[in-house]
Design an enzyme around this catalytic site. Structure first.
Site, PDB file in Angstrom:
ATOM      1  N   ARG A 179       0.845  -1.189   0.000  1.00  0.00           N
ATOM      2  CA  ARG A 179       0.000   0.000   0.000  1.00  0.00           C
ATOM      3  C   ARG A 179       0.886   1.247   0.000  1.00  0.00           C
ATOM      4  NH1 ARG A 179      -3.316  -2.838  -1.562  1.00  0.00           N
ATOM      5  NH2 ARG A 179      -5.429  -3.250  -0.796  1.00  0.00           N
TER       6      ARG A 179
ATOM      7  N   GLU B  21      -3.702   7.645  -5.813  1.00  0.00           N
ATOM      8  CA  GLU B  21      -3.878   6.918  -7.064  1.00  0.00           C
ATOM      9  C   GLU B  21      -5.171   7.347  -7.751  1.00  0.00           C
ATOM     10  OE1 GLU B  21      -3.700   2.732  -6.256  1.00  0.00           O
ATOM     11  OE2 GLU B  21      -1.703   2.872  -5.340  1.00  0.00           O
TER      12      GLU B  21
ATOM     13  N   HIS C 294      -0.945   0.039 -10.324  1.00  0.00           N
ATOM     14  CA  HIS C 294      -1.717  -0.833  -9.426  1.00  0.00           C
ATOM     15  C   HIS C 294      -2.384  -1.954 -10.223  1.00  0.00           C
ATOM     16  CE1 HIS C 294      -3.654  -0.700  -5.175  1.00  0.00           C
ATOM     17  NE2 HIS C 294      -3.405  -1.934  -5.565  1.00  0.00           N
TER      18      HIS C 294
END
Length: 320
Positions: free
Chosen positions: A229, A258, A277
């Site tokens: 994370r 993000e 991601h």
């Protein structure tokens, strides 16, 4: 009839399960024209989300019949687990479902950074074959890998790294049983490792675990990998460390924000390699996470037994 609110799209196979269920009515919040503010007009039995749709107190309060909220994935950053537990709502996720693909992504980032592969490919595509004369890269063989968090993903990364000939050391909240890797203190791992990879959950105690002070203790030649994370790292401190040569490089699949801002300085650095991601978005893993979560949510609303271990707050609900 069970009303199931989908905050985001799910894999086709998972959506088909819901569409074919005679006892399910799908409320697709992601479709144009759907007004989530009117959700209290529906008797929502379950919510299914992925990584962005927020299952927060406001939404849960608007769904007084809510029995379960499912996350097609592992991390629960976008679900207020404590509030759900206080309301008697089960939280379902897919533990372990992404371990293989995230471990592979971790190793891919590690090797791309260590061997400078991204730059090598880019130079050839730009017609600069002669860049090989200034190539700088190395092997991971013989290097020490420091793993912060030896859970499902950390163990897979350790096994892969061992197969590549790396020495593995690790730190976690407690020493793991029956593993062939050396347990060390946090400070020993960050000071001794040539490559450091993060596999801890995002908790109050792990937020900015990697900060200016810890970065200063790493080797100048160290590479830092993050597929966990973004907020586990103080991103501004990381930028300064990479810019000033405090550490050699950084590769990640996650960031604090993000998508990142267009002027995010980290993206301007040649020694930072970022993917969007995508670690869990392989076809096999994405489909499995969605199908398992949907099946477990359906089992709960139908009063059936879901898969073992999928109810994240089972113990806390039992203790209420």
């Amino acid at each position: 009839m069970h009303n199931i609110l989908l905050l985001e799209t799910v894999a086709d196979d998972a959506l088909e399960i819901l569409q074919k269920a005679a006892d399910v009515n799908i409320l697709a919040a992601y479709e144009p024209g759907f007004d989530l503010s009117t959700i209290s007009n529906h008797q929502v039995d379950a919510i299914v989300t992925r990584g962005k749709g927020q299952v927060n107190p406001k939404l849960m309060d608007a769904c007084p019949a809510l029995k379960v909220a499912g996350r097609c994935g592992v991390g629960l950053d976008n679900l207020d687990v404590a509030y759900a537990t206080s309301k008697g709502i089960k939280i379902v996720n897919a533990p372990g479902s992404n371990a293989q693909t995230i471990a592979e992504h971790t190793m891919s980032l590690m090797m791309m950074m260590q061997r400078n592969l991204f730059r090598s490919v880019a130079e050839v595509k730009a017609g600069n074959w002669g860049w090989r004369n200034q190539f700088e890269g190395d092997e991971i063989y013989g290097k020490t890998l420091g793993i912060l968090g030896l859970g499902n993903i950390g163990k897979k990364v350790a096994a892969m790294a061992t197969a590549f000939g790396m020495k593995v050391i690790y730190w976690d909240q407690a020493e793991a049983a029956n593993v062939p890797y050396t347990f060390k203190s946090f400070e020993e791992v960050i000071t001794e490792a040539d490559v450091i990879t993060l596999h801890v959950p995002l908790l109050p105690e792990t937020k900015e675990l990697i900060n200016a002070a810890t970065l200063q203790k790493m080797k100048k030649s160290a590479l830092l990998i993050n597929t966990a994370r973004g907020p586990i790292i103080d991103q501004q401190a990381l930028y300064e460390a990479l810019k000033n040569g405090t550490i050699a490089g950084f590769a990640a699949d996650v960031l604090t924000e993000e998508p990142p801002a267009k002027d995010e300085p980290l993206l301007t650095l040649p020694n930072a390699l970022i993917t969007a991601h995508v670690g869990s978005l392989t076809s096999r893993t994405y489909t499995k996470m969605c199908v398992d979560t949907v099946n477990n949510v359906l089992a709960i609303v139908r009063g059936q037994q879901p898969m073992e271990g999928c109810v994240f707050n089972r113990k806390e609900l039992a203790d209420r």
